[in-house]
Scaffold this motif. Structure first.
Motif: not given
Lengths: 476, 512
Positions: A24, A30-31, A33-35, A37
């Protein structure tokens, strides 16, 4: 040969999370902070599985007796994963302010976590070493993660050099122990070492192992790297280094010395006792002189390694479980304290001088409350978790007759109160020197701090829920 | 459940204030604090009425496992000794809330929360029958007190508060080791009740480990240096709590732990301790005499008075110990009262220097009356509480087998010195010419302030005139402690009855 993969579920989940983060991370849409999360969710699942396995009491060895999954390693998994989740939570906004992708940050954290888990479950000196290196290499990079910051790069470099040096000692120690015992398998070493004959090879190997561990968990006199690295590294990484890796170092330390080298106890116990006394005393005394809060916390974490070492010096069943319990408590409260440092941020960065905290008690009551709670717990005031942890450690040491060490430890607790309370003094009792504009509280950080605060108070008031698992999870 | 209710009611109040402080507003939270502390006092009265004076057993007991893995239980109970200290605490706290009504400028919610948490911790110390629980409360008391002095104190408050914390922690570090050592002699349990009656090993060392912690708290000479600093810098209420209750934790600890658990230690160290307490009596009195600052004067008088208490305790007879315990209450009332009075003029004049006053009795007659009564009580005028306590202590001292009469004779001069410094202070503050213009504008006490002082004066007179309800409830417990603190643990309880007769006679005499 079939491999019982179920035994390694937590590790496998972490690897899977690692892969997901790597994938990801490629998507720019993607945002940022996605990683993070993914990391948190993955670690939380691994945590759940570990707790579940701990409750069922899953045990077993795998990979030709190289990995030993037992309650001991599972309990440490819980410590590591709790630390990882908390660190990921406090990192999110902290890194978010640096305009860059964060994937590799969390990848490295996950790798380090995997390394720690290997260290706790290693049934073989080589596996322990592999875990140690996996963890350390990730940490070297993480310490220098802020490439544009000179101090961060310096911290990474210093950590790498001294860490590599320590790994050398450790590996040399393993080689000599192999020479003395003829095997690197922990239970087999214990089985071969009988009788009075103690080969000099073995003794030298043992001392080298102590030196190696001493570096990794920052015992005096092998602690010099710690303050510089903590100060220079990103604060979230300082929190990480001070928590999980220290616990992992102790996990292997305890297992190797109380299982494999149990027979040499009369030799190492004196060394460990002296190291414990030195580490507590020097850590606390030097912490008093610090003006920078990260350095202060660095010395405090050195002192705390000393307290944990008292558990090893006790060298009994309660010593192990008290060290385990204390490490759990310590990880939560120390990450909490670093989290509070991250909270106290202005546009120019963090406020690191203790004098910057003046007046925060009335200006930023929530931050001050979190900070106070964590510091009180670190200082060992009831009814916080830190008190119960220290109490249990001291208890186990009295049980094994180490009265003097306990007296030194207890006096150290009083000394440490002085510098922890100084921050509280600054926050509540002094007027601010300069008007600092603190940033608004990031939400994830507040979540992390709340979790840490609840943990510290809950474990302090109802320790049984955490203490009983520690008591039944020792390998002795 | 009664004891738990008494202990944790203030904490509930503190939580309530913390959660609702924005809704309540400043006066609202003061009212909550007052109501909660008064409620605690009312509930604690049922401890008095329900107390069975005919037994030395712990009463209102509660025992529940807490941390089973370490042999720790939630174990509470009171006997005739702790009963009084519990009541003293619940009695003084509402007075403190009322006294602080207008004097807290910033952070009233934090102040009241600290005060309430402090009350919980102090009550816990007096009720805990588990060594771990005791230690938890003992240490937990530090933080609210630290905040009270450090945030709401005077100019050198930070120095004073850190000194206070470090002294206490240094003492309790050794006590912690002692507690752990006892644990293993007690079949891995922290239960105090099973510890009584065991013949312990290493009694001398253990005695010292506990005694130093308590001596710092009392404070016994030469551990007293934190006290004047803490008192002078603390806000009025802080001083009242400190003098009224906190110091008693030290003397209580001596009675509850040092004496009954380590009779050998008692025998070995009595000469040393008695010497120190006599030095403390004289030294405290002499230093008090030359203090220009009212609060410092009262602080040093505390050192002197608590020297009496320790002397009485180590007389190791019924009169001495009962007198010592009664004197703990007396000191709480009279010194607490003095600090309140000093606080009241400080609020008006923002100075505590004796030289700044003079002739106040003309300007503030009501204040002068209260000040007179409390001063006389502190001196030990017959008919007021201080007399009964000091008389019993000195009587016990003369009758004691554990030390020579010389000590008591020297200690007696402390009573005279007390009269000197207290009356001289009173004369300089209250009489003479009212020539300072600032003093000419002073208002007399407000109804709130009178309400603060009246309950204290009532008890000062009550104990002075009719101490029997107090003494009779502690008799059995004290004789039990004495029996346990005899070096040979097998002595039968035959002597106390004789001693009891004397004390009751004494009480009657004072009655008449």
């Amino acid at each position: 040969m079939t491999i019982n993969w179920q035994l390694l579920m937590p590790e496998l989940i972490i690897i899977l999370t690692f892969i997901l983060v790597a994938i990801f991370d490629l998507f720019d849409s993607l945002q940022k902070t996605f990683t993070a999360w993914i990391t948190i969710v993955g670690s939380a699942i691994a945590l759940y599985v570990s707790i579940d396995m701990l409750q069922i009491g899953t045990e077993g060895t795998e990979f030709s007796n190289m990995i030993q999954v037992d309650k001991y390693s599972l309990f440490f998994n819980v410590i590591f994963l709790v630390s990882t989740i908390l660190v990921a939570l406090i990192s999110m906004n902290y890194l978010g302010r640096q305009d860059r992708r964060q994937g590799e940050y969390y990848l490295l954290i996950l790798l380090a976590t995997l390394g720690m888990m290997l260290m706790a479950s290693g049934n073989e000196l080589i596996v322990v070493f592999l875990g140690l290196e996996l963890m350390s290499l990730s940490l070297y990079v993480l310490a220098g993660y802020f490439q544009r910051s000179m101090v961060s790069s310096e911290a990474g470099m210093k950590y790498l050099l001294l860490g590599a040096f320590a790994s050398g000692f450790f590996l040399y120690g393993i080689a000599l122990v192999y020479g003395g015992a003829g095997t690197t398998n922990i239970p087999q070493i214990a089985a071969t070492l009988t009788g009075d004959a103690k080969s000099p090879l073995l003794l030298t190997g043992m001392f080298l192992l102590i030196v190696g561990f001493g570096f990794k968990v920052a015992l005096v006199p092998f602690h010099q790297w710690a303050p510089d690295v903590y100060e220079g590294a990103p604060t979230s990484i300082a929190a990480f280094i001070s928590a999980g890796p220290k616990a992992a170092g102790f996990a292997a330390f305890l297992r190797i010395f109380l299982d494999a080298l149990q027979h040499l106890q009369s030799e190492w116990i004196i060394v460990v006792t002296i190291l414990a006394a030195l580490t507590m005393t020097v850590g606390n005394l030097v912490a008093i002189a610090q003006r920078n809060i990260k350095r202060m916390l660095a010395y405090s974490s050195i002192a705390h390694a000393g307290y944990v070492l008292v558990g090893l010096a006790a060298a009994n069943k309660d010593g192990i479980s008290s060290a385990m319990f204390y490490l759990l408590v310590y990880c939560i409260m120390n990450i909490g304290a670093f989290g509070a440092v991250i909270l106290a941020r202005t546009e120019d960065g963090e406020s690191l001088r203790i004098s910057d905290y003046a007046g925060l008690g009335f200006k930023k009551p929530l931050l001050a409350l979190f900070m106070t709670l964590m510091l009180l717990s670190l200082a060992g005031f009831p009814p916080t978790a830190g008190f119960v942890g220290k109490f249990y450690i001291f208890r186990s040491a009295v049980e094994s007759g180490q009265i003097w060490l306990v007296i030194i430890g207890a006096i150290n607790t009083a000394i440490s109160a002085f510098y922890y309370l100084r921050v509280v003094v600054a926050m509540y009792m002094r007027e601010p020197e300069a008007e600092l504009d603190f940033l608004a509280y990031p939400r994830t950080l507040i979540v992390a701090m709340t979790l840490a605060a609840i943990g510290v108070v809950l474990i302090g008031i109802l320790p049984s829920y955490f203490l009983s698992p520690a008591q039944i999870s020792t390998f002795l | 459940m009664l004891l738990s209710a008494v202990i944790f009611l203030p904490l509930l109040g503190a939580i309530l204030i913390a959660l609702a402080r924005h809704i309540l507003g400043e006066s609202g939270l003061k009212w909550i604090a007052l109501i909660v502390t008064l409620l605690t006092f009312v509930v604690s009265i049922s401890l008095y009425t329900g107390f069975d004076a005919s037994t030395h057993d712990m009463q209102f007991k509660e025992e529940r496992p807490w941390i089973e893995g370490l042999g720790i239980s939630y174990h509470l109970g009171i006997d005739g000794i702790s009963l009084w200290l519990v009541l003293l605490t619940t009695f003084m706290t509402p007075i403190c809330v009322l006294a602080a009504w207008n004097s807290i400028e910033k952070g009233a919610s934090g102040f009241m929360i600290s005060l309430l948490m402090l009350e919980t911790a102090m009550l816990g110390v007096f009720c805990a029958l588990d060594l771990f629980l005791f230690f938890v409360f003992w240490e937990a008391m530090l933080i609210p007190m630290y905040l009270l002095i450090g945030i709401w104190g005077g100019h050198r408050r930070i120095y004073a508060t850190i000194k206070f914390v470090l002294y206490t922690m240094a003492g309790s570090a050794l006590m912690l080791v002692g507690i752990l050592y006892l644990y293993f002699q007690n079949d891995n349990s922290f239960n105090l009740m099973t510890l009584y009656g065991r013949t312990l090993s290493h009694q001398n060392l253990l005695f010292m480990a506990f005694f130093i912690a308590f001596a710092i708290k009392v404070p016994l000479f030469p551990f007293h240096t934190w006290l004047p600093d803490a008192h002078v810098e603390a806000p009025t209420v802080g001083s009242v709590i400190l003098a009224g209750v906190l110091l008693k934790m030290g003397t209580y600890g001596i009675v509850r732990f040092c004496m009954p658990l380590f009779p050998e230690g008692v025998a070995a160290y009595t000469p040393l301790i008695v010497t120190l307490s006599v030095i403390g009596i004289i030294y405290g009195a002499l230093v008090a005499m030359v203090q220009p600052d009212l609060k410092k004067l009262v602080a040093y008088s505390s050192v002197s008075h608590l020297g009496f208490v320790v002397l009485g305790l180590f007389a190791l007879n019924q009169q001495g110990v009962q007198g010592g315990i009664l004197q703990m209450i007396n000191h709480g009332l009279s010194t607490g009262g003095l600090f309140l009075l000093v606080g009241m003029i400080y609020e008006r004049r923002h100075t505590r220097m004796i030289a700044d006053f003079g002739g106040l009795s003309k300007q503030m007659p009501i204040f002068a009356v209260f000040f007179m009564i409390v001063t006389l009580s502190s001196i030990g005028l017959p008919g007021l509480n201080g007399f009964v306590g000091e008389f019993m202590i000195l009587l016990g001292g003369f009758m004691s087998d554990s030390f020579s009469k010389v000590y008591t004779i020297i200690a007696t001069t402390g009573v005279i010195l007390a009269a000197v410094y207290m009356l001289w202070m009173f004369q300089r503050v209250m009489f003479g010419k009212l020539d300072n213009p600032k003093n000419q504008a002073l208002n007399d006490l407000s109804p709130r302030e009178i309400a603060v002082l009246v309950p204290i004066v009532i008890f000062i007179v009550w104990i002075g005139v009719y101490p029997k309800p107090f003494l009779s409830r502690m008799e059995q417990s004290v004789s039990q402690v004495l029996q346990q603190s005899k070096p040979t643990a097998t002595v039968k309880a035959d002597t106390p009855t004789l001693a009891l007769d004397i004390t009751t006679k004494e009480a009657k005499k004072i009655d008449e």
